[in-house]
Design an enzyme around this catalytic site. Structure first.
Site, short mmCIF file in Angstrom:
data_model
loop_
_atom_site.label_atom_id
_atom_site.label_comp_id
_atom_site.label_asym_id
_atom_site.label_seq_id
_atom_site.Cartn_x
_atom_site.Cartn_y
_atom_site.Cartn_z
N ILE A 64 0.89 -1.17 0.00
CA ILE A 64 0.00 0.00 0.00
C ILE A 64 0.92 1.22 0.00
O ILE A 64 1.88 1.29 0.78
CB ILE A 64 -0.94 -0.01 1.23
CG1 ILE A 64 -1.87 1.22 1.23
CG2 ILE A 64 -0.18 -0.10 2.54
CD1 ILE A 64 -2.92 1.18 2.34
N SER A 65 0.70 2.14 -0.91
CA SER A 65 1.61 3.27 -1.09
C SER A 65 1.62 4.20 0.11
O SER A 65 0.65 4.30 0.87
CB SER A 65 1.23 4.07 -2.35
OG SER A 65 1.41 3.30 -3.51
N GLN A 66 2.73 4.88 0.28
CA GLN A 66 2.88 5.95 1.27
C GLN A 66 1.74 6.96 1.10
O GLN A 66 1.40 7.34 -0.02
CB GLN A 66 4.24 6.62 1.02
CG GLN A 66 4.56 7.84 1.86
CD GLN A 66 5.84 8.50 1.36
OE1 GLN A 66 6.31 8.20 0.24
NE2 GLN A 66 6.40 9.37 2.15
#
Length: 218
Positions: A64-66
């Protein structure tokens, strides 16, 4: 309830210190990032880390992206509300949820069936009935619902897929990382100016997992 309030507090701090402090300005994006419960989109064992300033593993070799990167890419789409958006690389469904707070319709494609199923279930449980998820090759887009006012790609491509460029509406933006397979990439914004005319802008360096598929990495 105490735990929910704690997550709400962490979410508010994330918006202030990770987004506003780094230059995210769009009120729509900031409101969306403050609404979506990121803790619901990460594995249960990782929930205490949900608002940390970085990506998190979600299984199947994906992340899950920053939060900042999600906000940056969403802001780059320049949405005003009610648009039709294509989201490539559903992952946990978090970015699709953020988009769903702004856009009218979000169509999201994930190549890993397990992740697509889990994301669809999470999005439904969180009330995002304007987001549709399917499993497939994201590099080919979702032609049935074109044209899109915005397309966002959460994986690094060797080049901008022509199929995605040509599913953009005139005036729409495509935001995609482009570069090496396992190294850094440049975040690019492609704007469709006319039927066969596009403008390309570079938005800075990023690092994503490879975009796999017919018009991505093999």
């Amino acid at each position: 309830m105490k735990q929910d309030n704690d997550f709400e507090s962490r979410r508010a701090s994330m918006v202030d210190y990770q987004l506003v402090a780094r230059g995210i300005e769009s009120p729509r994006v900031l409101e969306a990032m403050g609404r979506v419960a990121r803790e619901q989109f990460v594995p249960k064992r990782m929930r205490d880390c949900a608002y940390e300033d970085g990506p998190l593993p979600i299984g199947a070799g994906q992340t899950i992206s920053q939060p900042y990167i999600v906000a940056l890419m969403t802001e780059a789409l320049d949405l005003e509300g009610g648009e039709k958006v294509l989201d490539i690389g559903t992952g946990s469904g978090y970015a699709a949820a953020v988009l769903g707070c702004i856009a009218g319709e979000v169509f999201s494609i994930e190549r890993v069936q397990e992740l697509a199923d889990r994301a669809a279930a999470t999005l439904a449980s969180q009330g995002f009935d304007n987001v549709e998820v399917r499993c497939g090759d994201g590099t080919m887009g979702w032609p049935e619902h074109q044209p899109y006012d915005g397309i966002i790609v959460a994986a690094g491509a060797p080049a901008v897929p022509d199929s995605l460029k040509h599913q953009l509406a005139v005036g729409g933006h495509l935001v995609i990382p482009v570069g090496s397979e396992h190294g850094g990439q440049s975040l690019m914004r492609i704007t469709r100016l006319a039927e066969d005319e596009f403008r390309t802008e570079e938005l800075g360096g990023v690092r994503f997992v490879p975009l796999l598929g017919e018009q991505g990495w093999s």
